[in-house]
Write a protein that holds these residues in place. Structure first.
Motif, PDB file in Angstrom:
ATOM      1  N   PHE A  80       0.832  -1.210   0.000  1.00  0.00           N
ATOM      2  CA  PHE A  80       0.000   0.000   0.000  1.00  0.00           C
ATOM      3  C   PHE A  80       0.867   1.261   0.000  1.00  0.00           C
ATOM      4  CE2 PHE A  80      -4.212  -1.740   1.981  1.00  0.00           C
ATOM      5  CZ  PHE A  80      -4.424  -2.460   0.815  1.00  0.00           C
ATOM      6  N   LYS A  81       1.932   1.254   0.781  1.00  0.00           N
ATOM      7  CA  LYS A  81       2.846   2.409   0.819  1.00  0.00           C
ATOM      8  C   LYS A  81       3.461   2.654  -0.560  1.00  0.00           C
ATOM      9  CE  LYS A  81       4.824   4.299   4.020  1.00  0.00           C
ATOM     10  NZ  LYS A  81       4.721   5.670   4.586  1.00  0.00           N
ATOM     11  N   THR A 109     -10.333   3.156  -7.450  1.00  0.00           N
ATOM     12  CA  THR A 109     -10.310   4.588  -7.137  1.00  0.00           C
ATOM     13  C   THR A 109     -10.519   4.826  -5.649  1.00  0.00           C
ATOM     14  OG1 THR A 109     -11.144   5.164  -9.331  1.00  0.00           O
ATOM     15  CG2 THR A 109     -11.415   6.816  -7.597  1.00  0.00           C
ATOM     16  N   GLU A 110     -11.494   4.138  -5.082  1.00  0.00           N
ATOM     17  CA  GLU A 110     -11.782   4.290  -3.648  1.00  0.00           C
ATOM     18  C   GLU A 110     -10.621   3.771  -2.798  1.00  0.00           C
ATOM     19  OE1 GLU A 110     -13.425   5.558  -0.390  1.00  0.00           O
ATOM     20  OE2 GLU A 110     -14.386   5.848  -2.337  1.00  0.00           O
ATOM     21  N   ALA A 130      -4.208   6.888   0.267  1.00  0.00           N
ATOM     22  CA  ALA A 130      -3.542   8.204   0.257  1.00  0.00           C
ATOM     23  C   ALA A 130      -3.857   8.976   1.537  1.00  0.00           C
ATOM     24  CB  ALA A 130      -3.960   8.995  -0.972  1.00  0.00           C
ATOM     25  N   ARG A 131      -5.130   8.941   1.956  1.00  0.00           N
ATOM     26  CA  ARG A 131      -5.521   9.657   3.182  1.00  0.00           C
ATOM     27  C   ARG A 131      -4.838   9.082   4.410  1.00  0.00           C
ATOM     28  NH1 ARG A 131     -10.759   9.298   1.132  1.00  0.00           N
ATOM     29  NH2 ARG A 131     -11.269   7.673   2.653  1.00  0.00           N
ATOM     30  N   THR A 168      -0.202   8.697   3.409  1.00  0.00           N
ATOM     31  CA  THR A 168       0.686   9.783   2.979  1.00  0.00           C
ATOM     32  C   THR A 168       1.250  10.469   4.223  1.00  0.00           C
ATOM     33  OG1 THR A 168      -0.610  10.144   0.977  1.00  0.00           O
ATOM     34  CG2 THR A 168       0.847  11.928   1.674  1.00  0.00           C
ATOM     35  N   PRO A 169       2.581  10.562   4.332  1.00  0.00           N
ATOM     36  CA  PRO A 169       3.181  11.135   5.541  1.00  0.00           C
ATOM     37  C   PRO A 169       2.726  12.571   5.772  1.00  0.00           C
ATOM     38  CG  PRO A 169       4.858  10.085   4.156  1.00  0.00           C
ATOM     39  CD  PRO A 169       3.600  10.147   3.356  1.00  0.00           C
ATOM     40  N   LYS A 170       2.421  12.886   7.018  1.00  0.00           N
ATOM     41  CA  LYS A 170       2.027  14.253   7.374  1.00  0.00           C
ATOM     42  C   LYS A 170       3.256  15.021   7.857  1.00  0.00           C
ATOM     43  CE  LYS A 170      -2.741  13.104   8.625  1.00  0.00           C
ATOM     44  NZ  LYS A 170      -2.694  11.777   8.001  1.00  0.00           N
ATOM     45  N   PRO A 171       3.386  16.291   7.455  1.00  0.00           N
ATOM     46  CA  PRO A 171       4.554  17.073   7.888  1.00  0.00           C
ATOM     47  C   PRO A 171       4.578  17.261   9.408  1.00  0.00           C
ATOM     48  CG  PRO A 171       3.363  18.167   6.112  1.00  0.00           C
ATOM     49  CD  PRO A 171       2.491  17.065   6.594  1.00  0.00           C
ATOM     50  N   VAL A 172       5.768  17.205   9.964  1.00  0.00           N
ATOM     51  CA  VAL A 172       5.943  17.493  11.390  1.00  0.00           C
ATOM     52  C   VAL A 172       6.885  18.688  11.530  1.00  0.00           C
ATOM     53  CG1 VAL A 172       5.568  15.118  12.136  1.00  0.00           C
ATOM     54  CG2 VAL A 172       7.885  15.862  11.583  1.00  0.00           C
ATOM     55  N   LYS A 173       6.739  19.418  12.618  1.00  0.00           N
ATOM     56  CA  LYS A 173       7.590  20.567  12.873  1.00  0.00           C
ATOM     57  C   LYS A 173       8.637  20.182  13.902  1.00  0.00           C
ATOM     58  CE  LYS A 173       7.407  25.540  13.205  1.00  0.00           C
ATOM     59  NZ  LYS A 173       6.533  26.710  13.107  1.00  0.00           N
TER      60      LYS A 173
END
Length: 301
Positions: A142-143, A164-165, A171-172, A175-180
């Protein structure tokens, strides 16, 4: 919950994640979370290498445990398990594998809900089990599909709407989320050209930046500076920030200055970020107040 894997029973010597259902005289009855909650047992003698004084300190009802499979009797449905034969490293490895499996299960369950008449079990048969066999784990497939969807999914021959689904849900979720990442430092230099020396040192730190991990240095209030970056790769961001701090230290030391790390590079929360902003606003307001006071005194004169 269904089976994470195509086989109905685990193999002997396989590490599995279980949840404790009850504790009896013989041992603990558990359900195997990756194998459709089938029942197994951890014998009392397999709970610990040490002498057991209190079973409750070793194992509790409702808690998840990593165990290793000792015996499997498919005909009678017996699965004997051991907790004492599992090392700390194996606990970490199995826990990571289980979390991957839970994520895959969540994705397939979500997709199944969107398609009437489709079950998560059928998606395991069509998607998860074939990908697990090919890629070692469905999660890894999946990744990879985020960047190479055709390569991963084309051999499965999925319905276009389902595909498509599935891609949208993956993706939701994956997908890596940005970190600060932030570090707080104090930089001092009392030599004749101290201000220029500090500027050069901070620029040397920022020069460590990459396109993926851009580092910025801002003044809070002399001698305190804050270093920040935002990246989807937490490990790389922290590592590069540490290199930047080291570069600043080396540069200012050559100018007979000093660097003190007040907070090592780490991922910061929105709350911590808001606290920093409030602190910087406070110092900025104080500076404006001082400037205003000076003006008023001049007017009085």
């Amino acid at each position: 919950m269904t089976r994470f894997y195509e086989k109905k029973y685990p193999d002997v010597d396989e590490l599995v994640m279980v949840q404790v259902m009850s504790i009896e005289d013989m041992g603990a009855y558990v359900k195997l979370l990756e194998y459709d909650n089938i029942e197994g047992m951890i014998l009392l003698s397999e709970l610990s290498r040490r002498r057991i004084r209190s079973v409750q300190k070793l194992i509790r009802v409702g808690r998840n445990e990593v165990v290793v499979v000792m015996r499997v009797d498919p005909d009678k449905g017996y699965i004997d398990l051991s907790k004492r034969r599992v090392s700390a490293e194996e606990v970490v490895r199995c826990s990571e594998q289980y979390e991957k499996g839970k994520t895959v299960d969540s994705i397939l369950t979500q997709v199944a809900r969107k398609h009437e008449g489709m079950s998560a079990e059928s998606l395991y048969e069509k998607i998860a089990w074939p990908l697990h066999k090919q890629y070692g784990h469905t999660y890894d497939a999946f990744k990879l599909s985020i960047s190479e969807p055709d390569h991963v999914f084309a051999p499965l021959g999925l319905d276009p709407d389902l595909l498509t689904e599935l891609r949208s849900t993956i993706a939701r979720r994956l997908t890596p989320k940005p970190v600060k990442v932030r570090a707080d430092i104090e930089v001092k230099c009392f030599s004749y050209a101290g201000i220029d020396a500090i500027r050069r040192a901070l620029q040397a730190g920022e020069a460590v930046s990459t396109e993926e991990v851009p580092i910025k240095v801002r003044l809070v209030a002399p001698p305190l500076y804050v270093m920040t970056t935002t990246s989807t790769d937490k490990v790389a961001a922290i590592d590069l920030m540490e290199q930047a701090v080291e570069r600043i230290g080396e540069s200012i030391a050559q100018e007979k200055g000093d660097l003190v790390v007040k907070m090592k590079p780490k991922v910061v929360s929105e709350t911590e970020d808001a606290e920093l902003k409030a602190l910087m606003d406070k110092f900025e307001a104080q500076n404006m107040d001082v400037a205003g006071d000076d003006d008023s005194e001049e007017e009085e004169e």
